[in-house]
Motif scaffolding. Structure first.
Motif, PDB file in Angstrom:
ATOM      1  N   LYS A  13      -2.180  18.289 -20.211  1.00 46.65           N
ATOM      2  CA  LYS A  13      -0.733  18.124 -21.378  1.00 46.65           C
ATOM      3  C   LYS A  13      -1.066  16.695 -22.366  1.00 46.65           C
ATOM      4  CE  LYS A  13       1.666  20.833 -18.866  1.00 46.65           C
ATOM      5  NZ  LYS A  13       2.519  20.657 -18.074  1.00 46.65           N
ATOM      6  N   CYS A  15      -0.911  13.940 -24.186  1.00 49.30           N
ATOM      7  CA  CYS A  15       0.547  12.063 -24.282  1.00 49.30           C
ATOM      8  C   CYS A  15      -0.623  11.211 -24.692  1.00 49.30           C
ATOM      9  CB  CYS A  15      -0.530  11.905 -22.365  1.00 49.30           C
ATOM     10  SG  CYS A  15       0.614  12.964 -21.204  1.00 49.30           S
ATOM     11  N   ASP A  69       4.480  17.390 -31.028  1.00 50.12           N
ATOM     12  CA  ASP A  69       3.138  18.484 -29.656  1.00 50.12           C
ATOM     13  C   ASP A  69       3.163  17.248 -28.536  1.00 50.12           C
ATOM     14  OD1 ASP A  69       3.810  19.919 -31.418  1.00 50.12           O
ATOM     15  OD2 ASP A  69       1.775  19.631 -32.337  1.00 50.12           O
ATOM     16  N   GLN A  70       4.068  15.806 -28.920  1.00 49.11           N
ATOM     17  CA  GLN A  70       3.790  15.097 -27.338  1.00 49.11           C
ATOM     18  C   GLN A  70       4.485  15.365 -25.999  1.00 49.11           C
ATOM     19  OE1 GLN A  70       1.057  13.240 -26.760  1.00 49.11           O
ATOM     20  NE2 GLN A  70       0.779  12.675 -29.376  1.00 49.11           N
ATOM     21  N   GLU A  71       3.607  15.242 -25.661  1.00 46.46           N
ATOM     22  CA  GLU A  71       4.934  15.600 -23.858  1.00 46.46           C
ATOM     23  C   GLU A  71       5.083  14.679 -22.846  1.00 46.46           C
ATOM     24  OE1 GLU A  71       3.705  19.880 -21.995  1.00 46.46           O
ATOM     25  OE2 GLU A  71       2.239  19.710 -23.441  1.00 46.46           O
ATOM     26  N   ILE A  95      11.745  13.714 -25.592  1.00 45.87           N
ATOM     27  CA  ILE A  95      10.319  13.847 -24.476  1.00 45.87           C
ATOM     28  C   ILE A  95      10.438  12.576 -23.895  1.00 45.87           C
ATOM     29  CG2 ILE A  95       8.045  12.478 -25.552  1.00 45.87           C
ATOM     30  CD1 ILE A  95       8.461  13.307 -28.112  1.00 45.87           C
TER      31      ILE A  95
END
Length: 204
Positions: A13, A15, A69-71, A95
């Motif tokens: 993922k 981060c 697009d960061q989780e 987020i």
């Protein structure tokens, strides 16, 4: 208010860690241990962070577009105002965000934890007392041993076999309990023969 304990999959993922100092380094090390794809952004990055393999470092100031697009995001700058702004931006985008030493800006917190392979035990005081969570970790560390991690991996490899050989979850639970007792008594992974003997007692 207590935090709900929830384990999430971070392997692969995206981060983001904003900050390049000692605290950011600790967060990067934790995320890396759980397989995250890590990007670190800060105008100054410690040499320790830059030496970590497999992470993407950007020596510049944070920009709003960095959240795309960061989780999961960690704000670990030395500027409380900037950390707050990052938190607000993350919350608008839904987020998950952790802000170091600013509990009111966090949507999640980092627990103290013990990890051996897939076995993870975590402790939280809701941000009230790191001393207590570290104490709990020290008490649990002698129990969460490398052997216990190997034993869990062994049990995981038996899941399909258990489904085929038994007719109920109750039977599978009894088998696992007996194998756990056997493993703990002899401090070794049960042999294939021992596993077959235990399964044989309940085999349909």
């Amino acid at each position: 208010m207590s935090y709900f304990p929830m384990f999430i999959e971070l392997n692969g993922k995206h981060c983001l860690v904003v900050g390049g100092g000692r605290i950011a380094l600790r967060k990067v090390e934790v995320l890396k241990e759980f397989g995250a794809q890590i990007q670190v952004i800060a105008p100054e990055l410690s040499s320790e962070i830059q030496k970590i393999e497999g992470i993407f470092c950007c020596k510049r100031y944070f920009q709003q577009e960095d959240l795309n697009d960061q989780e999961l995001v960690i704000a670990a700058t030395d500027d409380p105002i900037q950390n707050h702004q990052i938190s607000q931006a993350c919350k608008k985008k839904k987020i998950p965000v952790n802000v170091v030493d600013q509990i009111e800006d966090c949507s999640f917190i980092f627990p103290a934890y013990c990890k051996e392979k897939e076995i993870v035990a975590a402790f939280s005081s809701g941000g009230q007392s790191p001393v207590i969570t570290q104490y709990l970790k020290s008490q649990m560390s002698p129990i969460i041993t490398p052997y216990l991690g190997e034993l869990a991996a062994c049990f995981g490899s038996l899941r399909e076999k258990m489904k085929q050989c038994t007719s109920s979850e109750k039977e599978r639970k009894k088998i696992y309990q007996e194998l756990l007792r056997l493993g703990l008594e002899h401090d070794t992974i049960p042999s294939e023969k021992e596993i077959e003997q235990v399964i044989g007692k309940y085999k349909r």
